[in-house]
Design a protein around this motif. Structure first.
Motif, PDB file in Angstrom:
ATOM      1  N   ALA A   8     109.130  98.513  76.563  1.00 48.54           N
ATOM      2  CA  ALA A   8     110.113  99.576  76.340  1.00 48.54           C
ATOM      3  C   ALA A   8     111.417  99.051  75.760  1.00 48.54           C
ATOM      4  CB  ALA A   8     110.388 100.303  77.655  1.00 48.54           C
ATOM      5  N   ILE A   9     111.620  97.747  75.799  1.00 49.75           N
ATOM      6  CA  ILE A   9     112.865  97.161  75.297  1.00 49.75           C
ATOM      7  C   ILE A   9     112.519  96.289  74.096  1.00 49.75           C
ATOM      8  CG2 ILE A   9     114.877  95.739  75.839  1.00 49.75           C
ATOM      9  CD1 ILE A   9     114.458  96.394  78.763  1.00 49.75           C
ATOM     10  N   PRO A  10     112.865  96.690  72.890  1.00 45.81           N
ATOM     11  CA  PRO A  10     112.524  95.898  71.699  1.00 45.81           C
ATOM     12  C   PRO A  10     113.130  94.486  71.765  1.00 45.81           C
ATOM     13  CG  PRO A  10     113.277  98.094  71.091  1.00 45.81           C
ATOM     14  CD  PRO A  10     113.559  97.938  72.554  1.00 45.81           C
ATOM     15  N   GLY A  11     112.295  93.512  71.479  1.00 49.92           N
ATOM     16  CA  GLY A  11     112.759  92.130  71.437  1.00 49.92           C
ATOM     17  C   GLY A  11     112.836  91.429  72.774  1.00 49.92           C
ATOM     18  N   TYR A  12     112.468  92.132  73.860  1.00 47.14           N
ATOM     19  CA  TYR A  12     112.556  91.510  75.189  1.00 47.14           C
ATOM     20  C   TYR A  12     111.275  90.711  75.445  1.00 47.14           C
ATOM     21  CZ  TYR A  12     113.797  91.091  80.151  1.00 47.14           C
ATOM     22  OH  TYR A  12     114.136  90.624  81.394  1.00 47.14           O
ATOM     23  N   MET A  13     111.380  89.386  75.438  1.00 50.97           N
ATOM     24  CA  MET A  13     110.244  88.491  75.588  1.00 50.97           C
ATOM     25  C   MET A  13     110.430  87.586  76.805  1.00 50.97           C
ATOM     26  SD  MET A  13     108.405  89.237  72.853  1.00 50.97           S
ATOM     27  CE  MET A  13     107.304  87.827  72.656  1.00 50.97           C
ATOM     28  N   SER A  14     109.360  86.908  77.192  1.00 49.19           N
ATOM     29  CA  SER A  14     109.418  85.883  78.239  1.00 49.19           C
ATOM     30  C   SER A  14     108.825  84.594  77.683  1.00 49.19           C
ATOM     31  CB  SER A  14     108.644  86.323  79.483  1.00 49.19           C
ATOM     32  OG  SER A  14     108.580  85.256  80.426  1.00 49.19           O
TER      33      SER A  14
END
Length: 508
Positions: free
Chosen positions: A322-328
């Protein structure tokens, strides 16, 4: 008698003209620290002719309380070690809380329940037990967790409780036999300061000697108790307000208010966490070490990580669709580490290489300490076997003969511990006796380096010793053509055996 040197005048006295003072004089000078220059760190505690003589320094109450306090620190060290790879010393903790527990008990309880005079030497036994017990947990922050993650032991640690106990015993008792031969060289001959040991000694002196000693002890104890209560309350309350009292996701908040590019910093783990354990470690860690840790983190997670992801050398996983660009990028999934490594897995290898190279450099730079330490340690044994007198280099031992540990005591403990270690490692882990003996030899060699480092700087190089030994035994396992899992277990066990024995030797 503790020797204290008065302020030097223009005509400074020679060493033979130093003035020895009584404990009463020492108390007066303790209340005015500027009135004397220094205290010899290798001298015993001062003894008062008007006070009790501590005939029984090694008591059940001191060892029991010390082990309980050390167990608390050991649990804390395991938690911190699994988080950061660091550990804290329990010497001051054991000295202050040991005094706070045993001093009132010595006055109020009958003799058969732990009452009776409690002095500085018994207090030192308590903090020594706490320090030793607190450091043994280090073997459970690296090798054993790795062994369980790799599936080299049983499914659960509780299934190996017997093997874990015996392995710990092997590491603990072997180090005690090292301390006696190394004491003469590092403390009496080289007169190394051992800053943490001196700090503990001065703390114990301040608790027992001087005007208002018990009031000072009470304030120090209350400070520890308040810190404990505060850390506990913070952890409990933060469960109900994690974003306010625990994790500050600053860059995530910036992303929510419109700065969408800030989510990249959140993806790389740049958050502020109010962990009491980490705050405490930061307070006792030196500035140079703290700068190194911060610099390594910035290099890995702000420079190297983004570069290797941009070049396609490592990949991350989506943290929140749901959050563009949010990676781990913190995953250690080993499903396909060759073709799709995470940044964390990719940086594991250069980080390990740095540690190993630093370890080998440390060993090479301290070769002279190895040689001199071995010569000093083996001297009493050679003298005993050859029945000849060995030159003692004019080393004067201030401890009375009847209070010293005799040769037969520590040498017999050394022989017994070696035999027990070989039996345990062979029967319970199937390890070759020759490999176990080699690990013991490396533990002794690394203990020389550890004493040198601890004695001069109080820096614990236990991680470096473990990494260097694993490199050596890894090569040994590959040369024997062991199966992969067998070689991995051999590598971890021998590395932990070296690390554990070495750590207990200089901590004792």
């Amino acid at each position: 008698m503790l020797e204290i040197v008065a302020p030097q005048s223009k005509e400074s006295p020679s060493d033979t003209e130093k003035t020895a003072i009584t404990l009463r004089d020492y108390e007066e000078k303790l209340d005015s620290p500027s009135s004397f220059q220094f205290i010899n760190t290798d001298d015993p505690f001062p003894e008062s002719p008007d006070d009790h003589i501590e005939d029984q320094q090694l008591t059940v109450r001191a060892v029991l309380v010390g082990c309980i306090l050390g167990g608390v620190i050991s649990a804390s060290n395991i938690y911190i070690g699994l988080k950061t790879g660091l550990a804290i010393s329990s010497s001051l903790f054991g000295a202050i809380l040991g005094f706070a527990i045993l001093k009132p008990l010595s006055r109020s309880a009958p003799t058969f329940l732990g009452g009776g005079y409690f002095g500085p030497k018994e207090n030192n036994i308590c903090q020594s037990a706490a320090t030793s017990a607190g450091s043994i947990g280090l073997i459970f922050v690296s090798g054993f967790p790795a062994a369980y993650q790799l599936g080299l032991l049983s499914a659960q640690p509780k299934d190996d409780i017997g093997r874990l106990f015996t392995f710990t015993i092997c590491c603990a008792f072997f180090g005690l036999s090292f301390t006696q031969p190394l004491r003469k060289f590092y403390i009496l001959k080289l007169k190394l300061v051992f800053p943490l040991g001196v700090a503990a000694a001065q703390t114990i002196q301040s608790l027992h000697v001087g005007k208002g000693a018990e009031a000072i002890a009470g304030r120090k104890t209350r400070a520890l108790i308040y810190a404990f209560i505060g850390a506990t309350l913070l952890r409990i309350i933060s469960e109900y307000a994690p974003g306010l009292l625990w994790d500050w996701h600053i860059f995530y908040a910036m992303n929510r208010i419109g700065l969408t590019s800030a989510i990249a910093a959140e993806s790389w783990g740049w958050i502020w966490e109010w962990t009491p354990a980490f705050v405490g470690v930061g307070m006792v860690t030196g500035a140079n070490a703290s700068y190194s840790i911060l610099g390594g983190s910035f290099l890995a997670w702000a420079i190297i990580g983004p570069v290797i992801v941009a070049q396609g050398l490592a990949v991350g996983v989506v943290a929140d669709p749901a959050i563009p660009g949010y990676m781990s990028y913190m995953s250690m999934n080993l499903a396909d580490p060759i073709h799709h490594p995470s940044p964390r897995y990719w940086m594991l290898w250069p980080g390990t290489l740095i540690l190993v190279c630093a370890s080998l450099a440390e060993v090479g730079c301290n070769w002279k300490s190895f040689y001199l330490g071995m010569r000093s340690a083996l001297g009493p044994l050679l003298q005993w076997f050859s029945q000849t007198t060995v030159e003692d280099d004019n080393v004067v031992d201030p401890v009375p003969e009847h209070e010293r540990v005799p040769l037969w005591a520590w040498s017999s403990l050394l022989v017994i511990s070696v035999i027990v270690t070989c039996i345990v490692m062979n029967v319970q882990f199937g390890q070759n006796v020759g490999v176990t003996l080699l690990a013991i030899i490396f533990a002794f060699l690394f203990s020389l380096m550890g004493c040198e480092s601890e004695g001069r700087t109080s820096m614990n190089i236990v991680t470096s010793a473990g990494n260097a030994s694993q490199l050596i035994f890894g090569g040994l396992a590959s040369g024997q053509n062991y199966p992969i899992k067998r070689g991995q277990l051999l590598n971890l066990l021998t590395g932990m055996l070296t690390l554990g024995k070495y750590n207990e030797s200089f901590k004792a």
